[in-house]
Structures are given as C-alpha cells and as structure tokens.
Scaffold this motif. Structure first.
Motif, PDB file in Angstrom:
ATOM      1  N   SER A  81       0.810  -1.268   0.078  1.00  0.00           N
ATOM      2  CA  SER A  81       0.169  -0.129  -0.161  1.00  0.00           C
ATOM      3  C   SER A  81       1.035   1.384   0.039  1.00  0.00           C
ATOM      4  O   SER A  81       2.134   1.173   0.075  1.00  0.00           O
ATOM      5  N   ALA A  82       0.123   2.468  -0.178  1.00  0.00           N
ATOM      6  CA  ALA A  82       1.155   3.734   0.009  1.00  0.00           C
ATOM      7  C   ALA A  82       1.844   3.548   1.280  1.00  0.00           C
ATOM      8  O   ALA A  82       2.841   4.153   1.318  1.00  0.00           O
ATOM      9  N   GLU A  83       1.086   3.280   2.282  1.00  0.00           N
ATOM     10  CA  GLU A  83       1.860   3.420   3.508  1.00  0.00           C
ATOM     11  C   GLU A  83       3.142   2.705   3.951  1.00  0.00           C
ATOM     12  O   GLU A  83       3.783   2.951   4.621  1.00  0.00           O
ATOM     13  N   GLU A  84       3.015   1.412   3.159  1.00  0.00           N
ATOM     14  CA  GLU A  84       3.760   0.466   3.121  1.00  0.00           C
ATOM     15  C   GLU A  84       5.294   0.564   2.475  1.00  0.00           C
ATOM     16  O   GLU A  84       6.176   0.291   2.334  1.00  0.00           O
ATOM     17  N   MET A  85       5.094   1.871   1.413  1.00  0.00           N
ATOM     18  CA  MET A  85       5.977   1.885   0.389  1.00  0.00           C
ATOM     19  C   MET A  85       7.432   2.245   1.064  1.00  0.00           C
ATOM     20  O   MET A  85       8.262   1.589   0.300  1.00  0.00           O
ATOM     21  N   PRO A  86       7.446   2.853   2.119  1.00  0.00           N
ATOM     22  CA  PRO A  86       8.990   3.128   2.615  1.00  0.00           C
ATOM     23  C   PRO A  86       9.494   2.091   3.308  1.00  0.00           C
ATOM     24  O   PRO A  86      10.650   1.937   3.575  1.00  0.00           O
ATOM     25  N   ARG A  87       8.590   1.071   3.331  1.00  0.00           N
ATOM     26  CA  ARG A  87       9.234  -0.370   4.203  1.00  0.00           C
ATOM     27  C   ARG A  87       9.848  -1.180   3.254  1.00  0.00           C
ATOM     28  O   ARG A  87      10.634  -2.282   3.804  1.00  0.00           O
ATOM     29  N   GLY A  88       9.943  -1.024   2.055  1.00  0.00           N
ATOM     30  CA  GLY A  88      10.811  -1.668   0.935  1.00  0.00           C
ATOM     31  C   GLY A  88       9.997  -2.491   0.183  1.00  0.00           C
ATOM     32  O   GLY A  88       8.724  -2.209  -0.066  1.00  0.00           O
TER      33      GLY A  88
END
Length: 175
Positions: A81-88
C-alpha cells in the motif's frame, strides 16, 4: 456455481471465457471471474483495468490485458500500500507474478498482445477501427480466441491463489 467435477481453476477459466465472450475487456473478464471464485474485493481494480483491454486501450500495443489482470489480482493480495512503500519491496508479489508470466508465456509464446494476436489470428487488430473490429469478430475474436486467452490467464492465476491459501467464495465451492 461449481460442480463437483469443476475445480476452482476450471471454474475461473469458464467464467473468464464467458465474461470475455459476452462483455469483452479481457482484463475485466479475468478479474470478474477471480472475484466470483475467490473471496477478493477487486471492484476498484476491475474498474481501473478496463483500458487494459486488447493490449492497452484496444491497440494491441503492450501486454495482454488478461495477463495484466492476473498480476493485478496477485498484487491486490500481496502488493504494498502507499503507507507500506517506505518499508521496502514485497517480493512475494513479484515472485508470484513472475510465475504467472512464465506459465502464460509457456502457453501463448509471449506476454505481448500483438504477438498473441498474430499467433491466434495471423495478424493484429486496432479495435477502435470499426472495420478491424468487424474482422476481429469475424475471425472468432470474442467467440473463442480471446475468451480462451482470458480463461487461461484466470485459471493460471487461480492455481497460484489457491496454492497460496486465498479463500474461495462460499458459493464457488472447492471442486
């Protein structure tokens, strides 16, 4: 919905074949079949997939819309998801989609709509051109050729989703 003899992948094939035959839009045909077989909410994805038809906006230029729809279904489950993008990266979405791509290419020789059209019809079509559309229909475009491609994409995707434990809709049964 499914008979005792009809497995979920076979049901997905049949429904996608019927959807493409009746309504066109290969991507939507595949996603609707997968929605009817699995407990997935893909309504927004289904709507967004409409211009994928016939190799991107019915031009035959680009990826097969039926294959792209299978990947969208996989991505809807395993993508980020958009929120998960920074997590890799979510490698499982890539791995399962790659498997779908390789199995689809083994069946049709390519992921390209134009290549598949050449293989099935001996030529490509611009389906926004009325004369080309008539020729496409006359050669079985929505009678058996593209419905088979859609059915196959749905069946391959359904096998992957089943192996990953994605729940079936209660009405679909497990065959």
């Amino acid at each position: 919905m499914a008979t005792v003899e009809e497995s979920a992948p076979d049901l997905a094939y049949r429904l996608a074949f019927e959807n493409e035959s009746r309504y066109g839009s290969c991507g939507q045909a595949v996603l609707k079949a997968l929605m009817d077989v699995f407990d997935l909410n893909l309504e927004d994805v289904l709507k967004a997939s409409y211009p994928l038809a016939a190799g991107l906006s019915v031009s035959a230029h680009g990826c097969c819309g039926a294959l792209a729809a299978g990947m969208l279904a996989i991505g809807s489950v395993y993508g980020r998801s958009a929120e998960e993008m920074p997590r890799g990266r979510y490698w499982k979405a890539y791995q399962l989609s790659r498997r779908l791509l390789e199995e689809f290419e083994a069946e049709f020789g390519s992921a390209s709509c134009s290549d598949i059209q050449r293989r099935l019809f001996g030529r490509t079509f611009d389906l926004l051109d009325q004369e080309d559309f008539r020729k496409f229909e006359g050669m079985g475009g929505h009678r058996d050729k593209c419905p088979h491609v859609c059915g196959t994409a749905a069946k391959l995707t359904a096998r992957i989703l089943m192996e990953e434990g994605i729940p079936l809709r209660k009405a679909a049964g497990s065959g």
